[in-house]
Enzyme design. Structure first.
Site, PDB file in Angstrom:
ATOM      1  CB  CYS A   1      49.814  55.572  57.173  1.00 31.66           C
ATOM      2  SG  CYS A   1      48.875  57.395  57.977  1.00 31.66           S
TER       3      CYS A   1
ATOM      4  CG  HIS B   1      46.771  53.058  56.944  1.00 26.55           C
ATOM      5  ND1 HIS B   1      46.713  53.698  58.298  1.00 26.55           N
ATOM      6  CD2 HIS B   1      46.762  53.912  56.345  1.00 26.55           C
ATOM      7  CE1 HIS B   1      46.828  54.442  58.060  1.00 26.55           C
ATOM      8  NE2 HIS B   1      46.883  54.952  56.902  1.00 26.55           N
TER       9      HIS B   1
ATOM     10  CG  ASN C   1      44.723  57.921  59.555  1.00 27.41           C
ATOM     11  OD1 ASN C   1      45.852  57.183  60.211  1.00 27.41           O
ATOM     12  ND2 ASN C   1      44.989  57.567  58.017  1.00 27.41           N
TER      13      ASN C   1
END
EC number: 2.3.1.180
Length: 336
Positions: free
Chosen positions: A114, A251, A281
């Site tokens: 990520c 993120h 996500n």
């Protein structure tokens, strides 16, 4: 040394929507529980025959259309992803071929989960600022749905698929990259993983499912502690203060992580850009998606101070302070 700047951006998400209501038919959950614990309402899911390279290609085509950019002078392609089509060939090489990028261009995938997009941006800046390359295509993309366990309600409610792409080009001026901070805590590698050739990390035996496994509580603790400290160090290097940051783009893991990070930093949540409410996500794609949403909505402008900060499996984290220098848009963006 020369300057480097971000001159164009594009993004893409698959057409299929997986809503919280849909998930209630798959696992023991409900919309209120998901929204309260994550902030997510929908996520996009790639078709069975749609892969990371397809999302990358579509994001770059959006970039090309909006900013009238050509790929015939790109001399490096970087794809940040944890879900490549293949272990090899690289997704970057597949994208290079599909977009007719010159055979003389380099192409490789970068694995930092990520945090991958920010790591790739840092790499692109280094290449351009050193004079080794002049035009680098940077893509953050993942099809996490293909490695998600839809029997595990603690993870399946989180993840979706998407891609974002930017061009980093040389600039004779000071450039748009103002500071960075990188870090890794490999001792926490067993908290987020997908098994591969080895099934052991840090002497801990992994669950051999080939699907994503995450200890959300430990990742939460690490991120809330690590990101504010990293931001402090980044701003110190750049000799800047939080008050000078126009937009914070972390993120988009989970609103319940973003909120305490901002609280510890003392940064207003109203100046945070994220992409999780309708996309979930998307791993390496969350930051470029959030950045592009800010541009599409008219919030982000050239010359503003943007603080990007990725964090995730590894455990890796990366921050980058940038100012955009986007070309004038000549075409309408793809509908997300």
């Amino acid at each position: 040394m020369t300057g480097a700047k971000i001159t164009a951006i594009g993004s893409y998400v698959p057409a299929r929507r997986l809503t919280n209501a849909d998930l209630t038919q798959m696992v023991d959950t409900n919309d209120e529980w998901i929204v309260q614990r994550t902030g997510i309402r929908e996520r996009r899911i790639a078709r069975k025959d749609e892969y990371t390279s397809d999302l990358c290609t579509a994001a770059v085509q959006d970039l090309m259309h909006r900013y009238d950019k050509k790929m015939d002078d790109v001399d490096m392609v970087l794809v940040a992803t944890s879900t490549p089509d293949f272990t090899f060939p690289s997704t970057a090489s597949i994208v290079q071929h599909r977009l007719n990028i010159p055979l003389s261009a380099g192409a490789f995938d970068l694995s930092a989960a990520c945090a991958g997009f920010v790591y790739a941006l840092h790499t692109a800046h280094s290449y351009v600022a050193s004079g080794m390359h002049r035009k680098v295509l940077v893509i953050g993309a993942d099809t996490i749905s293909k490695i998600t366990d839809y029997n595990d309600r603690s993870t399946c409610v989180l993840f979706g698929d998407g891609a974002g792409a930017v061009l980093v080009e040389s600039d004779g001026q000071a450039g748009g990259f103002k500071g960075f901070h990188l870090g890794s805590d490999g001792g926490g590698g067993h908290h987020v993983y997908r098994t591969g050739l080895s099934h052991t990390v840090n002497d801990v035996e992994m669950v051999d499912s080939q699907l994503l496994v995450q200890n959300g509580r430990e990742v939460f603790r690490w991120a809330v502690r690590t990101v504010p400290d990293g931001v402090k160090q980044l701003l110190g290097k750049a000799e800047m203060s939080l008050q000078q940051i126009d937009w914070f783009i972390p993120h988009s893991a989970n609103m319940r992580i973003i909120e305490p990070i901002c609280e510890r930093m003392g940064y207003p949540i109203e100046q945070v850009l994220h992409s999780l409410v309708y996309f979930g996500n998307t791993s390496a794609a969350t930051i470029p998606l959030a950045l592009d949403l800010g541009i599409r909505e008219g919030k982000v402008q050239n010359g503003q101070n943007l603080l990007l900060y990725g964090f995730g499996a590894g455990l890796t984290h990366a921050g980058q302070l940038v100012q955009l220098d986007l070309a004038v848009q000549t075409g309408e963006p793809t509908t997300l």
